[in-house]
Every structure is written in structure tokens, then in C-alpha cells.
Design a protein around this motif. Structure first.
Motif, short mmCIF file in Angstrom:
data_model
loop_
_atom_site.label_atom_id
_atom_site.label_comp_id
_atom_site.label_asym_id
_atom_site.label_seq_id
_atom_site.Cartn_x
_atom_site.Cartn_y
_atom_site.Cartn_z
N ALA A 1 48.03 -33.80 53.25
CA ALA A 1 47.12 -33.89 54.39
C ALA A 1 46.30 -32.62 54.57
CB ALA A 1 47.92 -34.19 55.66
N LEU A 2 46.93 -31.48 54.38
CA LEU A 2 46.24 -30.21 54.61
C LEU A 2 45.24 -29.86 53.52
CD1 LEU A 2 49.31 -28.11 55.81
CD2 LEU A 2 47.28 -28.61 57.18
N THR A 3 45.40 -30.42 52.32
CA THR A 3 44.57 -29.96 51.20
C THR A 3 43.73 -31.03 50.52
OG1 THR A 3 46.39 -30.26 49.59
CG2 THR A 3 46.25 -28.13 50.71
N HIS A 4 43.92 -32.32 50.85
CA HIS A 4 43.24 -33.35 50.05
C HIS A 4 41.72 -33.30 50.18
CE1 HIS A 4 43.07 -35.58 53.88
NE2 HIS A 4 42.14 -36.32 53.31
N ASP A 5 41.22 -32.81 51.32
CA ASP A 5 39.77 -32.74 51.48
C ASP A 5 39.26 -31.30 51.48
OD1 ASP A 5 40.83 -31.94 53.89
OD2 ASP A 5 39.51 -33.16 55.14
N LEU A 6 40.08 -30.40 50.96
CA LEU A 6 39.68 -28.99 50.90
C LEU A 6 38.59 -28.82 49.85
CD1 LEU A 6 40.51 -26.14 52.03
CD2 LEU A 6 41.97 -25.92 50.01
N PRO A 7 37.40 -28.36 50.24
CA PRO A 7 36.32 -28.21 49.26
C PRO A 7 36.55 -27.01 48.36
CG PRO A 7 35.61 -27.33 51.37
CD PRO A 7 36.98 -27.95 51.60
N ILE A 8 35.93 -27.03 47.20
CA ILE A 8 35.95 -25.85 46.34
C ILE A 8 35.16 -24.75 47.04
CG2 ILE A 8 35.20 -24.89 44.14
CD1 ILE A 8 35.72 -27.59 42.87
N HIS A 9 35.79 -23.59 47.20
CA HIS A 9 35.15 -22.49 47.92
C HIS A 9 35.83 -21.19 47.53
CE1 HIS A 9 38.71 -23.40 50.34
NE2 HIS A 9 38.64 -22.16 50.77
N THR A 10 35.19 -20.08 47.85
CA THR A 10 35.80 -18.77 47.65
C THR A 10 36.33 -18.26 48.98
OG1 THR A 10 33.73 -17.57 48.03
CG2 THR A 10 34.19 -18.29 45.76
N PHE A 11 37.20 -17.27 48.91
CA PHE A 11 37.87 -16.77 50.11
C PHE A 11 36.87 -16.22 51.13
CE2 PHE A 11 40.19 -13.62 52.62
CZ PHE A 11 41.32 -14.33 52.98
N SER A 12 35.84 -15.54 50.66
CA SER A 12 34.89 -14.89 51.56
C SER A 12 33.62 -15.69 51.78
CB SER A 12 34.54 -13.49 51.03
OG SER A 12 34.01 -13.58 49.72
N GLN A 13 33.59 -16.91 51.27
CA GLN A 13 32.36 -17.71 51.35
C GLN A 13 31.96 -18.00 52.79
OE1 GLN A 13 32.48 -20.98 48.63
NE2 GLN A 13 30.81 -22.09 49.60
N ARG A 14 32.93 -18.40 53.61
CA ARG A 14 32.67 -18.69 55.02
C ARG A 14 33.74 -17.99 55.85
NH1 ARG A 14 30.38 -23.13 52.67
NH2 ARG A 14 32.39 -23.91 51.92
N CYS B 1 39.75 -22.58 54.85
CA CYS B 1 41.20 -22.77 54.98
C CYS B 1 41.62 -22.78 56.45
CB CYS B 1 41.95 -21.67 54.22
SG CYS B 1 41.84 -21.82 52.42
N SER B 2 41.12 -21.82 57.20
CA SER B 2 41.51 -21.70 58.60
C SER B 2 41.13 -22.95 59.39
CB SER B 2 40.85 -20.47 59.24
OG SER B 2 41.34 -20.24 60.54
N ASN B 3 39.99 -23.53 59.10
CA ASN B 3 39.55 -24.74 59.79
C ASN B 3 40.48 -25.92 59.53
OD1 ASN B 3 37.37 -23.43 60.90
ND2 ASN B 3 35.90 -24.17 59.38
N ARG B 4 41.25 -25.84 58.44
CA ARG B 4 42.21 -26.90 58.10
C ARG B 4 43.65 -26.46 58.38
NH1 ARG B 4 37.73 -27.22 55.43
NH2 ARG B 4 36.85 -29.24 54.81
N LYS B 5 43.80 -25.42 59.20
CA LYS B 5 45.11 -24.91 59.63
C LYS B 5 45.91 -24.32 58.48
CE LYS B 5 45.44 -28.10 63.54
NZ LYS B 5 46.30 -29.09 64.24
N LEU B 6 45.22 -23.89 57.42
CA LEU B 6 45.87 -23.29 56.27
C LEU B 6 45.88 -21.77 56.37
CD1 LEU B 6 44.34 -25.53 53.48
CD2 LEU B 6 46.79 -25.30 53.93
N THR B 7 46.99 -21.16 56.01
CA THR B 7 47.11 -19.72 55.92
C THR B 7 47.01 -19.32 54.45
OG1 THR B 7 48.50 -19.54 57.89
CG2 THR B 7 48.65 -17.76 56.30
N ALA B 8 46.13 -18.37 54.16
CA ALA B 8 45.91 -18.00 52.76
C ALA B 8 45.64 -16.51 52.64
CB ALA B 8 44.74 -18.79 52.18
N LYS B 9 46.01 -15.96 51.50
CA LYS B 9 45.65 -14.59 51.14
C LYS B 9 44.51 -14.66 50.12
CE LYS B 9 50.45 -12.90 51.35
NZ LYS B 9 51.52 -12.25 50.52
N GLU B 10 43.71 -13.61 50.07
CA GLU B 10 42.66 -13.57 49.06
C GLU B 10 43.26 -13.39 47.67
OE1 GLU B 10 38.28 -11.54 48.24
OE2 GLU B 10 39.63 -10.66 49.76
#
Length: 265
Positions: free
Chosen positions: A91-104, A117-126
């Protein structure tokens, strides 16, 4: 799942009913055995951007919603808790677009600095440098996952799912699902996650911690959504994240229920 490898992983982190005093402990021979069975790993170094590309490939070529749903349902009667978080990872990742960490860049840094990632409630490191996946593997097998919205956990979780054979959903699983839904409907308006957990107590085989993380999985999957994130949070002491502000008056999302479980209802 290889029983010996599972025991090695469990004993590395858990002893006498608690986290192992002094930190993880595992002999090299035991580690190599568990590693050969796919349950333990060398430290991992990769970037956020690589994680996103790997997830995209999994969703496009290998992982389907139906497979994640069957894994979750199959886990209910069998108590194979390690299959449950495939639902939230999907659910958290199926519609995650290809993007870079600093893109938005994210606004407010609610989950992480990456906006997508944040908009989809995902926590990520660069960048993940010598990341320990073994503790994530342990938590997945012990309770059904803990750091459910970590990008790297979702990737690991879905890679595990991809290696599993397909699952059969039994009548008992469907009956449990329907009872879980009825228990949500029976909640009082001001009931919080702990009250729902207690209503689920005799519905499917699990301890309190396992039930907690089933609720968290449903929260991240959008099945249980808080309609007011500014309520006073209840449950921080029990690790609630997606369910921290949920109340009985919120009920469940009929749309998400149909999306994931429609064919079984």
C-alpha cells in the motif's frame, strides 16, 4: 522458512523474553548459516534512489495487490506473522513514482526530507550506509514488522514476499476477516486503538503486540484512517504510529476495504 535459521535470528536479538542484554550476539558460523537461508544479511549500502528503482521493478514485474492480500489473509489463521506487513508495504509503495531524494523537498519534515516519500507516510534516508537489515528481519518474524513505513523495510519485505510461494486463503481466514470488521463496527465513538485491539483478542491467534501491528498495518494501508490528526494522541507508549489518533468514530474506509478485500466479503 528454515527452522534453524529462524532460531539463530531470534536468539541474536531476543533472550529471556526481552531484547538481548548487551546488544545482538551471533557466532560467525551461525550467521553464515542464517545468511545462506536468506534470513540474515551482510550490512547493506545503497541509496534512496536505488530503493525507489528496486521497488518500481518489484511492483511492475513481480508483486501484485492480490498476492499481498492473500499473504495477509493466509497469516490470520496460520499465525505466520511475517506475511502480514506485505499489505502495508504494498500500500505504501505501489504508486510511488520514480524520483530522487531531493527532487521535491518535503514541507514540514513530517516523515522525512523527501517530499514524495513523506507524502506517502514513508520514512527514508538519502543514503543507507552499512544498514542492518537483520534487526528488521527479526522484527518481521517476531511481531509482523515494527518499522513498517521505513522505505528500506518495505523493499526488504516485498523482496521476501517475492521469494515465497503463493498462498491459499481458507474459509477460516475469511471468517476471521469478517469478524475483525464487525469488531471495528462495534467500537464506541471515543474508543482508541487499544480498545480495538482488545476487541480483536479472541478473533485470531495473536498476542497483544502482534495485534498492535496488525492495526498499524491496516492504518498504513488506509483501511483504518484517522479523520482528525490533531486529536490528543493515545498510545505512544505502545508504539502506535499510524493508529495514534484513530478513534471508533472513524470506523474503517469502505473504499479501501473493497479495494483490498472485496472479493472475500
Amino acid at each position: 522458512m528454515d527452522p534453524k535459521a529462524k532460531k539463530i535470528l531470534m536468539n541474536t536479538y531476543w533472550s529471556s523474553g526481552r531484547w538481548r542484554m548487551g546488544g545482538p550476539s551471533c557466532s560467525d558460523a551461525d550467521f553464515q548459516y542464517a545468511k545462506s537461508k536468506g534470513l540474515m544479511f551482510d550490512p547493506v549500502t545503497l541509496s534512496h534512489d536505488e530503493c525507489v528503482l528496486k521497488l518500481k521493478e518489484l511492483h511492475e514485474q513481480k508483486i501484485t495487490k492480490e498476492r499481498a492480500v492473500r499473504a495477509f489473509l493466509h497469516s490470520l489463521s496460520t499465525r505466520k506473522v511475517y506475511l502480514r506487513s506485505a499489505l502495508s508495504s504494498f500500500a505504501l509503495t505501489h504508486d510511488l513514482p520514480i524520483h530522487t531524494f531531493s527532487q521535491r523537498p518535503a514541507e514540514g519534515l513530517r516523515y522525512c526530507a523527501c517530499g514524495d516519500c513523506s507524502n506517502r507516510k514513508l520514512t527514508a534516508k538519502e543514503h543507507y550506509v552499512d544498514e542492518d537489515l537483520n534487526v528488521l528481519s527479526f522484527e518481521r518474524i517476531k511481531w509482523g514488522g515494527v518499522r513498517l513505513n521505513w522505505l528500506i523495510y518495505c523493499l526488504m519485505d516485498l523482496e521476501f514476499l517475492n521469494k515465497e510461494e503463493d498462498f491459499e486463503v481458507h474459509g477460516e481466514d475469511i471468517a476471521i476477516l469478517k469478524q475483525m470488521i464487525k469488531a471495528i463496527e462495534a467500537c464506541k465513538e471515543k474508543d482508541a486503538a487499544r480498545q480495538l485491539e482488545k476487541r480483536w483478542k479472541d478473533i485470531f491467534p495473536a498476542n497483544q503486540y502482534e495485534r498492535d501491528f496488525v492495526m498499524e498495518i491496516w492504518g498504513y494501508a488506509g483501511l483504518l484512517q484517522s479523520h482528525n490528526d490533531y486529536r490528543k494522541e493515545r498510545g505512544r507508549g505502545t508504539d502506535f504510529m499510524s493508529m495514534a489518533t484513530w478513534r471508533g468514530e472513524d470506523g474503517y474506509s469502505a473504499e479501501k476495504l473493497e479495494f483490498y478485500f472485496g472479493e472475500y466479503l
